[in-house]
Design a protein around this motif. Sequence first.
Motif, PDB file in Angstrom:
ATOM      1  N   UNK A  62       0.851  -1.193   0.000  1.00  0.00           N
ATOM      2  CA  UNK A  62       0.000   0.000   0.000  1.00  0.00           C
ATOM      3  C   UNK A  62       0.887   1.243   0.000  1.00  0.00           C
ATOM      4  N   UNK A  63       0.643   2.161  -0.938  1.00  0.00           N
ATOM      5  CA  UNK A  63       1.534   3.318  -1.059  1.00  0.00           C
ATOM      6  C   UNK A  63       1.436   4.330   0.086  1.00  0.00           C
ATOM      7  N   UNK A  64       0.273   4.413   0.740  1.00  0.00           N
ATOM      8  CA  UNK A  64       0.135   5.379   1.836  1.00  0.00           C
ATOM      9  C   UNK A  64      -0.449   4.675   3.059  1.00  0.00           C
ATOM     10  N   UNK A  65      -0.257   5.293   4.200  1.00  0.00           N
ATOM     11  CA  UNK A  65      -0.776   4.722   5.444  1.00  0.00           C
ATOM     12  C   UNK A  65      -2.295   4.655   5.423  1.00  0.00           C
ATOM     13  N   UNK A  66      -2.952   5.689   4.917  1.00  0.00           N
ATOM     14  CA  UNK A  66      -4.418   5.689   4.884  1.00  0.00           C
ATOM     15  C   UNK A  66      -4.947   4.574   3.988  1.00  0.00           C
ATOM     16  N   UNK A  68      -3.317   1.777   3.412  1.00  0.00           N
ATOM     17  CA  UNK A  68      -2.979   0.544   4.129  1.00  0.00           C
ATOM     18  C   UNK A  68      -4.040   0.191   5.165  1.00  0.00           C
ATOM     19  N   UNK A  69      -4.451   1.163   5.977  1.00  0.00           N
ATOM     20  CA  UNK A  69      -5.401   0.928   7.072  1.00  0.00           C
ATOM     21  C   UNK A  69      -6.757   0.444   6.540  1.00  0.00           C
ATOM     22  N   UNK A  70      -7.111   0.815   5.336  1.00  0.00           N
ATOM     23  CA  UNK A  70      -8.402   0.418   4.778  1.00  0.00           C
ATOM     24  C   UNK A  70      -8.294  -0.758   3.803  1.00  0.00           C
ATOM     25  N   UNK A  72      -7.195  -4.822   2.522  1.00  0.00           N
ATOM     26  CA  UNK A  72      -7.171  -6.222   2.959  1.00  0.00           C
ATOM     27  C   UNK A  72      -5.775  -6.592   3.448  1.00  0.00           C
ATOM     28  N   UNK A  73      -4.763  -5.930   2.896  1.00  0.00           N
ATOM     29  CA  UNK A  73      -3.383  -6.186   3.306  1.00  0.00           C
ATOM     30  C   UNK A  73      -3.220  -5.929   4.809  1.00  0.00           C
ATOM     31  N   UNK A  74      -3.863  -4.886   5.301  1.00  0.00           N
ATOM     32  CA  UNK A  74      -3.827  -4.553   6.725  1.00  0.00           C
ATOM     33  C   UNK A  74      -4.322  -5.735   7.552  1.00  0.00           C
ATOM     34  N   UNK A  75      -5.464  -6.294   7.157  1.00  0.00           N
ATOM     35  CA  UNK A  75      -6.065  -7.399   7.909  1.00  0.00           C
ATOM     36  C   UNK A  75      -5.257  -8.690   7.785  1.00  0.00           C
ATOM     37  N   UNK A  76      -4.531  -8.842   6.702  1.00  0.00           N
ATOM     38  CA  UNK A  76      -3.786 -10.087   6.512  1.00  0.00           C
ATOM     39  C   UNK A  76      -2.368 -10.038   7.069  1.00  0.00           C
ATOM     40  N   UNK A  77      -1.830  -8.841   7.281  1.00  0.00           N
ATOM     41  CA  UNK A  77      -0.422  -8.754   7.688  1.00  0.00           C
ATOM     42  C   UNK A  77      -0.189  -8.361   9.144  1.00  0.00           C
ATOM     43  N   UNK A  78      -1.167  -7.778   9.798  1.00  0.00           N
ATOM     44  CA  UNK A  78      -0.969  -7.368  11.194  1.00  0.00           C
ATOM     45  C   UNK A  78      -1.890  -8.199  12.072  1.00  0.00           C
ATOM     46  N   UNK A  79      -1.266  -9.005  12.919  1.00  0.00           N
ATOM     47  CA  UNK A  79      -2.017  -9.900  13.803  1.00  0.00           C
ATOM     48  C   UNK A  79      -2.485  -9.169  15.050  1.00  0.00           C
TER      49      UNK A  79
END
Length: 159
Positions: A62-66, A68-70, A72-79
Amino acid sequence: YHSYVMKNFMHDLEGNELGPHDYLSRYESFLNLDEYYKFGVMREPANYCHSNYFEWPESYTSPTYSEFITSEEFKSKIDPQLPHFYNSKGEIQMDKIFKFENLNEAFNTISDLFKVYDIPTQHSQNKNPNIYIQNPNLQEYKDTINQYFNQDYEYWKSL
């Protein structure tokens, strides 16, 4: 200090390496957990996500934090953090869980408990100390993050 901290020197019964941030349940196969004082550190979920993203930016597409937070990568990479403290029955089996935001207090408590007084009072592995300071832009993402990590957030608030 280092004699009280696991630094990737243990292996489970199948020979898999266990690290200092591993799940408590992975130790049950070869340790009687009741014989040990078990403690952990838990971060406020929004700061935890913020730290993960900016600590290892090369790990995310994801190129930006905003974005990233929204994503699917966020849900799959941060436990979520709480499962790290569960035994194999899904119960929290820790003697103490400290807030990361009170890390110096945690160091003092552990120092007194184990009579080890050379514990550093800063998070020495921190590559960029500025990411741990309350970021004004972080507030707009807290609702999204805390909704996803609801169980972590509720437990963290109770500490």
